[in-house]
Design an enzyme around this catalytic site. Structure first.
Site, PDB file in Angstrom:
ATOM      1  N   ASN A 259       9.469  13.332 -17.862  1.00 27.39           N
ATOM      2  CA  ASN A 259       9.329  14.703 -17.389  1.00 27.39           C
ATOM      3  C   ASN A 259       9.654  15.747 -18.444  1.00 27.39           C
ATOM      4  O   ASN A 259      10.735  16.312 -18.433  1.00 27.39           O
ATOM      5  CB  ASN A 259      10.229  14.898 -16.161  1.00 27.39           C
ATOM      6  CG  ASN A 259       9.692  16.013 -15.292  1.00 27.39           C
ATOM      7  OD1 ASN A 259       8.726  16.661 -15.650  1.00 27.39           O
ATOM      8  ND2 ASN A 259      10.307  16.228 -14.171  1.00 27.39           N
TER       9      ASN A 259
ATOM     10  N   CYS B 124       8.921  16.962  -9.475  1.00 31.43           N
ATOM     11  CA  CYS B 124       8.779  15.507  -9.397  1.00 31.43           C
ATOM     12  C   CYS B 124       9.429  14.954  -8.134  1.00 31.43           C
ATOM     13  O   CYS B 124       9.078  13.884  -7.656  1.00 31.43           O
ATOM     14  CB  CYS B 124       9.367  14.832 -10.625  1.00 31.43           C
ATOM     15  SG  CYS B 124      10.717  15.738 -11.366  1.00 31.43           S
TER      16      CYS B 124
ATOM     17  N   GLU C 181      13.602  21.672   1.207  1.00 33.88           N
ATOM     18  CA  GLU C 181      12.303  22.336   1.210  1.00 33.88           C
ATOM     19  C   GLU C 181      11.749  22.412   2.616  1.00 33.88           C
ATOM     20  O   GLU C 181      11.269  23.448   3.073  1.00 33.88           O
ATOM     21  CB  GLU C 181      11.332  21.567   0.315  1.00 33.88           C
ATOM     22  CG  GLU C 181      11.658  21.731  -1.151  1.00 33.88           C
ATOM     23  CD  GLU C 181      10.581  21.104  -2.000  1.00 33.88           C
ATOM     24  OE1 GLU C 181       9.622  20.565  -1.448  1.00 33.88           O
ATOM     25  OE2 GLU C 181      10.719  21.153  -3.235  1.00 33.88           O
TER      26      GLU C 181
END
Length: 95
Positions: free
Chosen positions: A50, A58, A85
């Site tokens: 990453n 990710c 989220e």
DNA sequence: TGTCCGCGGGTGT
DNA sequence: ACACCCGCGGACA
């Protein structure tokens, strides 16, 4: 080591960037999107390094069966972020 | 449910 | 150029 990523890397990164907030996609989903449905591992490999950690969500990428799979910062954190989220999104919607 | 093999690509040697 | 590594996935036991 270069910031110049290969076509493969860019494909993965961009594909994951397109994942909407509160949504999750499987490695295979990303792999297939970039034209390599069997490259799920390679996708994970790229994400593991990453190069754009804060740029690439990710943690939104999970296993094909819905399992968290793994995470460079810890699967615990990954689960927490995903949950956060969803909660945030649900909060806005409910609000 | 647990373990093994295979696919694809990256990085290191 | 070769070998080993990786955050998977699917098949088989």
């Amino acid at each position: 080591m270069q910031n110049n990523l290969t076509d493969f890397q860019w494909s993965v990164l961009t594909a994951i960037q397109k994942i909407p907030f509160g949504e999750t996609r499987s490695y295979q989903w990303v792999a297939g999107k970039i034209g390599k449905p069997k490259a799920a591992r390679a996708v994970g490999q790229a994400l593991n390094k990453n190069p754009y950690a804060p740029t690439i969500p990710c943690h939104r990428v999970v296993c094909a069966d819905g399992s968290l799979g793994g995470y460079a910062g810890g699967s615990r954190l990954k689960k927490f972020l995903l949950n956060m989220e969803k909660e945030s999104l649900n909060h806005f919607c409910k609000k």
